[in-house]
Design a protein around this motif. Structure first.
Motif, PDB file in Angstrom:
ATOM      1  N   VAL A 365       0.876  -1.181   0.000  1.00 18.14           N
ATOM      2  CA  VAL A 365       0.000   0.000   0.000  1.00 18.14           C
ATOM      3  C   VAL A 365       0.905   1.220   0.000  1.00 18.14           C
ATOM      4  CG1 VAL A 365      -1.933   1.169   1.101  1.00 18.14           C
ATOM      5  CG2 VAL A 365      -1.700  -1.304   1.335  1.00 18.14           C
ATOM      6  N   MET A 366       0.652   2.146  -0.927  1.00 16.73           N
ATOM      7  CA  MET A 366       1.587   3.239  -1.185  1.00 16.73           C
ATOM      8  C   MET A 366       0.920   4.597  -1.040  1.00 16.73           C
ATOM      9  SD  MET A 366       3.468   1.675  -4.549  1.00 16.73           S
ATOM     10  CE  MET A 366       4.427   0.166  -4.448  1.00 16.73           C
ATOM     11  N   VAL A 367       1.725   5.592  -0.691  1.00 16.10           N
ATOM     12  CA  VAL A 367       1.284   6.981  -0.624  1.00 16.10           C
ATOM     13  C   VAL A 367       2.162   7.798  -1.560  1.00 16.10           C
ATOM     14  CG1 VAL A 367       0.966   9.008   0.850  1.00 16.10           C
ATOM     15  CG2 VAL A 367       0.522   6.713   1.768  1.00 16.10           C
ATOM     16  N   ASN A 368       1.533   8.447  -2.517  1.00 13.84           N
ATOM     17  CA  ASN A 368       2.230   9.349  -3.444  1.00 13.84           C
ATOM     18  C   ASN A 368       3.376   8.667  -4.190  1.00 13.84           C
ATOM     19  OD1 ASN A 368       0.508  11.487  -2.784  1.00 13.84           O
ATOM     20  ND2 ASN A 368       1.847  12.194  -1.129  1.00 13.84           N
ATOM     21  N   ALA A 369       3.123   7.447  -4.653  1.00 13.77           N
ATOM     22  CA  ALA A 369       4.122   6.708  -5.436  1.00 13.77           C
ATOM     23  C   ALA A 369       3.404   5.781  -6.405  1.00 13.77           C
ATOM     24  CB  ALA A 369       5.051   5.912  -4.529  1.00 13.77           C
ATOM     25  N   SER A 370       4.040   5.513  -7.530  1.00  9.71           N
ATOM     26  CA  SER A 370       3.474   4.634  -8.550  1.00  9.71           C
ATOM     27  C   SER A 370       3.474   3.187  -8.087  1.00  9.71           C
ATOM     28  CB  SER A 370       4.295   4.756  -9.838  1.00  9.71           C
ATOM     29  OG  SER A 370       3.968   3.747 -10.766  1.00  9.71           O
ATOM     30  N   THR A 371       2.442   2.460  -8.457  1.00 11.85           N
ATOM     31  CA  THR A 371       2.368   1.030  -8.129  1.00 11.85           C
ATOM     32  C   THR A 371       3.501   0.236  -8.760  1.00 11.85           C
ATOM     33  OG1 THR A 371       0.903   0.628 -10.028  1.00 11.85           O
ATOM     34  CG2 THR A 371      -0.149   1.078  -7.893  1.00 11.85           C
ATOM     35  N   ARG A 372       4.150   0.792  -9.773  1.00 13.83           N
ATOM     36  CA  ARG A 372       5.243   0.089 -10.446  1.00 13.83           C
ATOM     37  C   ARG A 372       6.453  -0.146  -9.534  1.00 13.83           C
ATOM     38  NH1 ARG A 372       6.545  -2.737 -13.235  1.00 13.83           N
ATOM     39  NH2 ARG A 372       7.988  -1.803 -14.720  1.00 13.83           N
ATOM     40  N   PHE A 373       6.467   0.510  -8.357  1.00 18.40           N
ATOM     41  CA  PHE A 373       7.561   0.289  -7.419  1.00 18.40           C
ATOM     42  C   PHE A 373       7.420  -1.013  -6.638  1.00 18.40           C
ATOM     43  CE2 PHE A 373       8.213   4.952  -7.812  1.00 18.40           C
ATOM     44  CZ  PHE A 373       9.583   4.953  -8.056  1.00 18.40           C
ATOM     45  N   ALA A 374       6.294  -1.712  -6.768  1.00 18.86           N
ATOM     46  CA  ALA A 374       6.100  -2.969  -6.029  1.00 18.86           C
ATOM     47  C   ALA A 374       6.948  -4.056  -6.663  1.00 18.86           C
ATOM     48  CB  ALA A 374       4.623  -3.359  -6.024  1.00 18.86           C
ATOM     49  N   ASP A 375       8.182  -4.155  -6.211  1.00 16.73           N
ATOM     50  CA  ASP A 375       9.169  -5.011  -6.856  1.00 16.73           C
ATOM     51  C   ASP A 375      10.279  -5.280  -5.853  1.00 16.73           C
ATOM     52  OD1 ASP A 375      10.615  -5.913  -9.532  1.00 16.73           O
ATOM     53  OD2 ASP A 375      12.028  -4.643  -8.443  1.00 16.73           O
ATOM     54  N   GLY A 376      10.787  -6.506  -5.833  1.00 13.92           N
ATOM     55  CA  GLY A 376      11.816  -6.861  -4.871  1.00 13.92           C
ATOM     56  C   GLY A 376      13.058  -6.004  -4.975  1.00 13.92           C
ATOM     57  N   PHE A 377      13.510  -5.728  -6.210  1.00  8.63           N
ATOM     58  CA  PHE A 377      14.704  -4.900  -6.379  1.00  8.63           C
ATOM     59  C   PHE A 377      14.461  -3.492  -5.853  1.00  8.63           C
ATOM     60  CE2 PHE A 377      17.281  -1.904  -8.834  1.00  8.63           C
ATOM     61  CZ  PHE A 377      18.554  -2.398  -8.584  1.00  8.63           C
ATOM     62  N   GLU A 378      13.315  -2.907  -6.193  1.00  6.44           N
ATOM     63  CA  GLU A 378      13.004  -1.548  -5.750  1.00  6.44           C
ATOM     64  C   GLU A 378      12.832  -1.469  -4.232  1.00  6.44           C
ATOM     65  OE1 GLU A 378      13.079   1.153  -7.456  1.00  6.44           O
ATOM     66  OE2 GLU A 378      13.195   0.368  -9.496  1.00  6.44           O
ATOM     67  N   TYR A 379      12.432  -2.567  -3.621  1.00  2.81           N
ATOM     68  CA  TYR A 379      12.260  -2.582  -2.160  1.00  2.81           C
ATOM     69  C   TYR A 379      13.562  -2.866  -1.418  1.00  2.81           C
ATOM     70  CZ  TYR A 379       7.095  -2.603  -2.433  1.00  2.81           C
ATOM     71  OH  TYR A 379       5.780  -2.281  -2.641  1.00  2.81           O
ATOM     72  N   GLY A 380      14.641  -3.061  -2.159  1.00  2.00           N
ATOM     73  CA  GLY A 380      15.921  -3.306  -1.517  1.00  2.00           C
ATOM     74  C   GLY A 380      16.166  -4.758  -1.173  1.00  2.00           C
ATOM     75  N   LEU A 381      15.373  -5.670  -1.765  1.00  2.00           N
ATOM     76  CA  LEU A 381      15.558  -7.094  -1.493  1.00  2.00           C
ATOM     77  C   LEU A 381      16.621  -7.714  -2.387  1.00  2.00           C
ATOM     78  CD1 LEU A 381      11.808  -8.203  -1.191  1.00  2.00           C
ATOM     79  CD2 LEU A 381      13.320  -7.309   0.590  1.00  2.00           C
ATOM     80  N   GLY A 382      17.113  -6.948  -3.352  1.00  2.00           N
ATOM     81  CA  GLY A 382      18.106  -7.452  -4.295  1.00  2.00           C
ATOM     82  C   GLY A 382      17.460  -8.149  -5.472  1.00  2.00           C
ATOM     83  N   ALA A 383      16.540  -9.035  -5.185  1.00  2.00           N
ATOM     84  CA  ALA A 383      15.794  -9.768  -6.212  1.00  2.00           C
ATOM     85  C   ALA A 383      14.572 -10.355  -5.523  1.00  2.00           C
ATOM     86  CB  ALA A 383      16.660 -10.865  -6.821  1.00  2.00           C
ATOM     87  N   GLU A 384      13.733 -10.991  -6.291  1.00  2.00           N
ATOM     88  CA  GLU A 384      12.539 -11.599  -5.694  1.00  2.00           C
ATOM     89  C   GLU A 384      12.259 -12.934  -6.361  1.00  2.00           C
ATOM     90  OE1 GLU A 384       8.825  -9.884  -8.293  1.00  2.00           O
ATOM     91  OE2 GLU A 384       9.626  -8.571  -6.743  1.00  2.00           O
ATOM     92  N   ILE A 385      11.650 -13.815  -5.609  1.00  2.00           N
ATOM     93  CA  ILE A 385      11.235 -15.101  -6.148  1.00  2.00           C
ATOM     94  C   ILE A 385       9.832 -14.998  -6.729  1.00  2.00           C
ATOM     95  CG2 ILE A 385      10.073 -16.161  -4.161  1.00  2.00           C
ATOM     96  CD1 ILE A 385      12.914 -17.821  -6.063  1.00  2.00           C
ATOM     97  N   GLY A 386       9.140 -13.929  -6.381  1.00  2.00           N
ATOM     98  CA  GLY A 386       7.768 -13.687  -6.818  1.00  2.00           C
ATOM     99  C   GLY A 386       7.122 -12.701  -5.872  1.00  2.00           C
TER     100      GLY A 386
END
Length: 418
Positions: A365-386
């Motif tokens: 759930v985001m405030v003042n940001a595009s939904t396209r940021f919902a991503d493991g790399f963008e969240y600082g996880l390095g990568a994501e399995i899904g």
């Protein structure tokens, strides 16, 4: 060897390898990842030769251009796989970390230690680079994994598997830590998802049909999401420039991703201010608009939306728009029609933002940001399995921590319970 016997053998080997991985040190895991990267770099001709054979077979079978594009291993994609392995090696190792340690009145210390899940089965389609992504994340998080890629990428995946095995050998780890299924028999999937004695969790990556089938038939826990029906809500207190930029990016940055906005909600007091400008920009990008009756008062030339449009994950340049009376109606709409994936509010009102964050039942759930940021790399996880829309264990982008669990650990000094 028939498929059932083959899959049981893979499961038994994976279980033994998982026991080894539970004790593997961070340095050993990182050596394996870097050795895999070196093996991929050295095997570029073999990788492209295997991939060319898959592409040729795909063309003969009539695969469409989008599928062939996902299947292709270009030099840049091989570079990306190698870079991904380096990035995962650089990530902190979650395994063995202890937190929430505290003394109890009895004198014992109680805390939680992060531990691997065990054996992770991953089922995916088309993209052979997923083989490397999945293997690297499972390895770094201390798991063994069984990977079942799509039949269209069989030769590419087997060529990549050889590089992964070479990296494991170099680091002194069993090759069975990562096993790539080498049969195209569809029964292999049925076996993999019904072996709870060997497999601890299944992660499906693919279309809705694949994930629905696995969720329905599996006897192993599944980390999944079926749809990405994402929303942006433009609140009455939204900044117009932010609202237009976010709503445009959330839809048009990429159409075929699960974090792309599919429905735009607009507060009635903002409709006249933002809808004409947005409509002009969407149409310039070739986006088809479908709107509710109130939306069509401002945009009378667009198609009327029906009930199914509010549930739709278009994965295409199509957008549903609804004008809502207030924040409460926006939240009700999202929780009813959404898929609990990713939803955003555009607002300068702190109270409205807080209400939205607490009331919207989604994994991001985001405030003042595009939904396209919902991503493991963008969240600082390095990568994501899904990305998981489940509520138990892992929710949202699943990275290294999502591939682990916790167990209680207790420290005493001869303590006995009185």
């Amino acid at each position: 060897m028939n498929t059932e016997t083959y899959m049981i053998e893979l499961g038994q080997q994976a279980r033994r390898a998982a026991n080894t991985m539970a004790r593997a040190e961070t340095g050993q895991k990182n050596r394996a990842l870097l050795a895999m990267a070196a093996a991929l770099d050295a095997a570029r001709p073999q990788l492209q030769q295997a991939n060319a054979a898959d592409l040729q077979a795909g063309r003969e079978k009539g695969l469409d251009a989008a599928m062939l594009d996902r299947l292709e291993l270009t030099p840049a994609r091989i570079d990306s796989m190698i870079e991904g392995l380096h990035q995962v090696a650089a990530l902190p190792d979650p395994v063995g970390g202890i937190n929430a340690m505290n003394y109890r009145p009895s004198g014992i210390q109680v805390g939680k230690m992060r531990v691997p899940l065990g054996v992770v089965g991953i089922i995916y389609e088309s993209r052979p680079n997923v083989t490397v992504e999945a293997a690297s994340l499972c390895l770094k998080s201390g798991n063994a994994t069984i990977l079942r890629g799509g039949s269209e990428a069989l030769q590419s995946n087997q060529a990549i598997a050889a590089c992964i095995a070479a990296g494991l050998r170099e680091a002194g780890l069993p090759e069975q830590v990562v096993q790539v299924v080498n049969t195209t028999d569809r029964d292999a999937v049925g076996q993999l998802i019904t072996m709870p004695e060997y497999v601890d969790v299944i992660v499906p990556r693919g279309g809705k049909g694949l994930i629905e089938r696995i969720a329905k038939d599996a006897r192993v826990p599944v980390i999944k999401h079926l749809d990405g029906v994402c929303h942006v809500y433009i609140d009455q207190a939204a900044d117009k420039v932010k609202a237009i930029n976010i709503a445009l990016n959330a839809k048009t940055h990429r159409y075929g991703t699960c974090n792309t906005m599919e429905t735009l909600l607009v507060h009635q007091s903002m409709a006249a201010e933002v809808l004409p400008d947005l409509a002009e920009r969407y149409q310039a990008s070739g986006v088809e608009l479908r709107g509710c009756a109130l939306t069509r008062q401002y945009l009378p030339y667009i198609r009327e939306a029906d009930e199914q449009d509010w549930f739709a994950e278009y994965l295409a340049p199509v957008l549903a728009i609804k004008v809502v009376e207030n924040l409460d109606e926006a939240i009700r709409h999202i929780n009813h029609y959404g898929s609990h994936h990713t939803d955003a509010i555009v607002t300068e009102n702190y109270t409205d933002a807080r209400i939205f964050l607490r009331a919207v039942d989604s994994s991001s759930v985001m405030v003042n940001a595009s939904t396209r940021f919902a991503d493991g790399f963008e969240y600082g996880l390095g990568a994501e399995i899904g990305i998981s829309t489940d509520k138990i264990h892992a929710r949202g982008p699943v990275g290294l921590e999502g591939l682990t669990s916790e167990k209680y650990v207790v420290f005493g000094d001869g303590h006995v319970r009185q």
